[in-house]
Write a protein that holds these residues in place. Sequence first.
Motif, PDB file in Angstrom:
ATOM      1  N   ASP A 165      23.513  34.060  14.312  1.00 57.04           N
ATOM      2  CA  ASP A 165      24.792  34.717  14.940  1.00 57.04           C
ATOM      3  C   ASP A 165      25.270  35.466  13.343  1.00 57.04           C
ATOM      4  OD1 ASP A 165      25.153  32.808  12.968  1.00 57.04           O
ATOM      5  OD2 ASP A 165      26.991  31.382  14.490  1.00 57.04           O
ATOM      6  N   VAL A 210      29.266  42.872  18.653  1.00 57.24           N
ATOM      7  CA  VAL A 210      29.521  41.675  19.914  1.00 57.24           C
ATOM      8  C   VAL A 210      30.879  42.214  20.376  1.00 57.24           C
ATOM      9  CG1 VAL A 210      29.624  39.796  21.276  1.00 57.24           C
ATOM     10  CG2 VAL A 210      27.481  40.609  19.137  1.00 57.24           C
ATOM     11  N   ILE A 249      26.683  43.240  24.392  1.00 58.20           N
ATOM     12  CA  ILE A 249      25.947  43.205  22.592  1.00 58.20           C
ATOM     13  C   ILE A 249      24.891  44.036  23.361  1.00 58.20           C
ATOM     14  CG2 ILE A 249      23.635  42.050  21.922  1.00 58.20           C
ATOM     15  CD1 ILE A 249      24.307  39.474  23.912  1.00 58.20           C
ATOM     16  N   LEU A 274      25.295  32.552  22.001  1.00 59.21           N
ATOM     17  CA  LEU A 274      23.975  33.428  22.521  1.00 59.21           C
ATOM     18  C   LEU A 274      23.039  33.075  20.979  1.00 59.21           C
ATOM     19  CD1 LEU A 274      26.490  36.499  21.048  1.00 59.21           C
ATOM     20  CD2 LEU A 274      25.298  35.959  23.962  1.00 59.21           C
ATOM     21  N   CYS A 277      25.098  38.713  13.834  1.00 60.49           N
ATOM     22  CA  CYS A 277      26.635  39.600  15.143  1.00 60.49           C
ATOM     23  C   CYS A 277      27.660  40.088  14.556  1.00 60.49           C
ATOM     24  CB  CYS A 277      27.413  39.072  15.872  1.00 60.49           C
ATOM     25  SG  CYS A 277      25.487  37.774  17.094  1.00 60.49           S
ATOM     26  N   VAL A 293      23.510  43.419  15.484  1.00 57.15           N
ATOM     27  CA  VAL A 293      23.827  43.852  17.105  1.00 57.15           C
ATOM     28  C   VAL A 293      25.788  43.942  16.781  1.00 57.15           C
ATOM     29  CG1 VAL A 293      22.238  42.540  18.422  1.00 57.15           C
ATOM     30  CG2 VAL A 293      24.286  41.641  17.550  1.00 57.15           C
TER      31      VAL A 293
END
Length: 115
Positions: A89, A57, A109, A80, A92, A55
Amino acid sequence: MKVVLTLLSPPPSLNNSTYNVPGKGRVKTRAYKDWRRDAAWQLKLQKPPHFTGLVSVTIMLPMNTRGDADNRIKAALDSLQEAGVVKNDRQCCPVLIDRGNVEVTTITIEPRPEL
């Protein structure tokens, strides 16, 4: 699908998140643990989806947030993960942090296409 989440208080600076304990190393401060717990509950209450892949962010801090913005990335990503929004994480990437015309910290996100 882009998801926008909010946090009532900005992530704490890493400068205030840990301290040294002889024989143990770095230990999280009570204030940092409390913020992470509260932030995770705030995120869970917004019923975000659970992202399993990569993802991107974007963290937007209120303009009046003091200190270095980059010192706040880790706390935001940790929250998160603790809330179950991301499994880890490490998912991210990229992460962008900025200050803007927002009342509260806003985290956007967005899933990344598989590489």
